[in-house]
Design an enzyme around this catalytic site. Structure first.
Site, PDB file in Angstrom:
ATOM      1  N   LYS A 165       0.826  -1.215   0.000  1.00 20.03           N
ATOM      2  CA  LYS A 165       0.000   0.000   0.000  1.00 20.03           C
ATOM      3  C   LYS A 165       0.852   1.253   0.000  1.00 20.03           C
ATOM      4  O   LYS A 165       0.449   2.271  -0.567  1.00 20.03           O
ATOM      5  CB  LYS A 165      -0.976  -0.011   1.181  1.00 20.03           C
ATOM      6  N   LYS A 174     -11.042  -4.596  -4.603  1.00 19.50           N
ATOM      7  CA  LYS A 174     -12.135  -3.658  -4.893  1.00 19.50           C
ATOM      8  C   LYS A 174     -11.609  -2.273  -5.236  1.00 19.50           C
ATOM      9  O   LYS A 174     -12.336  -1.474  -5.807  1.00 19.50           O
ATOM     10  CB  LYS A 174     -13.150  -3.620  -3.751  1.00 19.50           C
ATOM     11  N   LYS A 194      -4.034 -10.168  -6.661  1.00 21.96           N
ATOM     12  CA  LYS A 194      -5.339 -10.546  -6.098  1.00 21.96           C
ATOM     13  C   LYS A 194      -6.437  -9.600  -6.600  1.00 21.96           C
ATOM     14  O   LYS A 194      -6.171  -8.428  -6.916  1.00 21.96           O
ATOM     15  CB  LYS A 194      -5.286 -10.591  -4.563  1.00 21.96           C
TER      16      LYS A 194
HETATM   17  P1  ATP Z   1      -8.740  -3.038  -0.821  1.00 27.76           P
HETATM   18  O1  ATP Z   1      -8.641  -3.432  -2.249  1.00 27.76           O
HETATM   19  O2  ATP Z   1      -9.474  -1.765  -0.618  1.00 27.76           O
HETATM   20  O3  ATP Z   1      -7.456  -3.131  -0.094  1.00 27.76           O
HETATM   21  P2  ATP Z   1      -9.833  -5.618  -0.363  1.00 27.76           P
HETATM   22  O4  ATP Z   1     -10.695  -5.912  -1.547  1.00 27.76           O
HETATM   23  O5  ATP Z   1      -8.533  -6.285  -0.242  1.00 27.76           O
HETATM   24  O6  ATP Z   1      -9.706  -4.072  -0.170  1.00 27.76           O
HETATM   25  P3  ATP Z   1     -10.569  -5.886   2.432  1.00 27.76           P
HETATM   26  O7  ATP Z   1     -11.635  -5.088   3.038  1.00 27.76           O
HETATM   27  O8  ATP Z   1      -9.178  -5.476   2.705  1.00 27.76           O
HETATM   28  O9  ATP Z   1     -10.765  -5.988   0.862  1.00 27.76           O
HETATM   29  O10 ATP Z   1     -10.770  -7.400   2.830  1.00 27.76           O
HETATM   30  C1  ATP Z   1     -11.916  -7.977   3.383  1.00 27.76           C
HETATM   31  C2  ATP Z   1     -11.779  -9.472   3.434  1.00 27.76           C
HETATM   32  O11 ATP Z   1     -11.800 -10.015   2.120  1.00 27.76           O
HETATM   33  C3  ATP Z   1     -10.461  -9.937   4.059  1.00 27.76           C
HETATM   34  O12 ATP Z   1     -10.703 -11.082   4.864  1.00 27.76           O
HETATM   35  C4  ATP Z   1      -9.616 -10.284   2.882  1.00 27.76           C
HETATM   36  O13 ATP Z   1      -8.649 -11.261   3.193  1.00 27.76           O
HETATM   37  C5  ATP Z   1     -10.660 -10.844   1.924  1.00 27.76           C
HETATM   38  N1  ATP Z   1     -10.240 -10.690   0.538  1.00 27.76           N
HETATM   39  C6  ATP Z   1      -9.927  -9.515  -0.085  1.00 27.76           C
HETATM   40  N2  ATP Z   1      -9.588  -9.730  -1.362  1.00 27.76           N
HETATM   41  C7  ATP Z   1      -9.689 -11.090  -1.561  1.00 27.76           C
HETATM   42  C8  ATP Z   1      -9.469 -11.932  -2.684  1.00 27.76           C
HETATM   43  N3  ATP Z   1      -9.077 -11.433  -3.850  1.00 27.76           N
HETATM   44  N4  ATP Z   1      -9.669 -13.254  -2.543  1.00 27.76           N
HETATM   45  C9  ATP Z   1     -10.079 -13.772  -1.366  1.00 27.76           C
HETATM   46  N5  ATP Z   1     -10.293 -13.027  -0.257  1.00 27.76           N
HETATM   47  C10 ATP Z   1     -10.114 -11.700  -0.341  1.00 27.76           C
END
Ligand code: ATP
Ligand code: LTN
Length: 334
Positions: free
Chosen positions: A115, A200, A197
């Site tokens: 980040k 969002k 990965k």
């Molecule tokens: P950002 O992109 O804003 O960093 P994010 O999509 O990674 O956000 P978070 O709110 O950080 O989402 O994560 C919420 C939950 O979803 C966490 O338990 C994280 O491990 C899971 N998660 C996020 N992205 C993935 C993915 N691509 N596959 C599986 N689990 C995920």
């Protein structure tokens, strides 16, 4: 009986509309765990401001994320569902845990490295100490289990280390939690760059499937998903990340083992893989989309559930804060 149920806690940031990765990696497990555990699930809004957010957008997204949790089957009658910033004990414990955590430990966190590279103009202290706030979220409720995607494993391990350090210094105070990471679906990859990965906050909307994408958008995004030129459908995430990602999404959404999913596509082409994956995803998303649209029309219900969730969470958190203050010697006004 309440006393024998273990506790589960997890959180999700309102940093955008939730993706299929969030659902398969985390929310699906949250919904399944609610009857077996005392369950606490929160919208981690304090975490999301480590990256700059537009206040009006953040305000809206907090409510939308809360509504999406309910639409995904998190039931506020069976779980405590709340917004982190509405429970002030999170920031209270976080300061104390900051004084237990070493800078060297935080320096090793890969999410901080990723980040800070992505937001090089805003490498703030909150971004650095973010895992301490996450540890505090978990320890406040004496959670035994933390269902998360694979990217959060390192943060749960840090939580275990700081909890153990606190317990050794001040006497048994915190439950040392375990991560719960599903075997398949814990790391759904970007549809456009399958080495990364699905996130969002990806600037390319074709890279992710949102829980709110309509059925045609799901079909279109999956048709455009990056595969390879081998033409054979087989699970090999190291060498064939695109095809393996689609197979993972298909198998988890269709409730099939990876072995059966591979057999199912034996002799078929990528067109079939993409279409059937889209159908399986849409079958999962249909009820979520419908319930989400319904909930958004009932703002009063959402506010009421948020308030109730925050009160219930705070009642538990307060007990831990009192105990921690006592152990550390911050209770001279007894
Ligand atoms: P950002 O992109 O804003 O960093 P994010 O999509 O990674 O956000 P978070 O709110 O950080 O989402 O994560 C919420 C939950 O979803 C966490 O338990 C994280 O491990 C899971 N998660 C996020 N992205 C993935 C993915 N691509 N596959 C599986 N689990 C995920
Ligand atoms: N850091 C997590 C979100 C999160 C969380 C938590 C997860 C905040 N607090 C407590 C589990 C337990 C993330 O970015 N995915």
């Amino acid at each position: 009986m309440e006393s024998v149920r273990k506790t589960v806690l997890s959180g999700i940031q309102p940093s955008g509309v939730l993706t299929l990765g969030n659902y398969l990696g985390a929310l699906k497990q949250w919904a399944q765990m609610q009857d077996d555990y005392l369950s606490l699930y929160m919208v981690a809004d304090l975490h999301s401001i480590t990256v700059r957010q537009e206040p009006a957008v953040l305000r809206r997204r907090i409510s939308e994320t809360y509504a999406l949790l309910l639409a995904c089957g998190i039931d506020p009658d069976r779980s405590i569902v709340f917004v982190q910033s509405q429970v002030p004990e999170h920031t209270q414990l976080s300061w104390i845990m900051n004084c237990i955590t070493y800078v060297g430990e935080l320096n090793r966190m890969t999410q901080f490295k990723d980040k800070s590279a992505k937001h090089a103009d805003n490498v703030n202290a909150g971004l650095f100490t973010y895992p301490v706030l996450m540890a505090s979220d978990i320890l406040l409720y004496q959670a035994h289990c933390v269902p998360v995607g694979a990217d959060q494993k390192q943060h749960v391990e840090l939580t275990r280390d700081v909890a153990t350090r606190f317990n050794n210094a001040y006497g048994e105070t915190f439950v040392v939690p375990e991560p719960y990471i599903p075997k398949f679906g814990a790391r759904i990859m970007s549809l456009q760059e399958p080495e990364k990965k699905m996130s969002k906050s990806d600037p390319n909307p074709n890279a992710f499937l949102l829980l709110t994408d309509d059925a045609d958008t799901v079909v279109r995004k999956l048709r455009r998903a990056v595969t390879d030129c081998e033409g054979v459908i087989a699970y090999d995430p190291e060498n064939r990340p695109g095809v393996s990602n689609l197979l993972t999404i298909y198998s988890v959404c269709a409730n099939m083992s990876m072995e059966d999913a591979q057999k199912h596509f034996d002799g078929l082409g990528y067109g079939a893989l993409k279409q059937e994956t889209a159908d399986a995803v849409n079958a999962v998303l249909d009820p979520i989309r419908e319930e989400y649209a319904r909930l958004l029309t009932d703002k009063a219900y959402l506010s009421e559930r948020m308030k109730d969730g925050a009160e219930k969470a705070s009642a538990i958190a307060r007990k831990t804060i009192r105990k921690v203050y006592r152990k550390v010697g911050l209770d001279c006004m007894r």
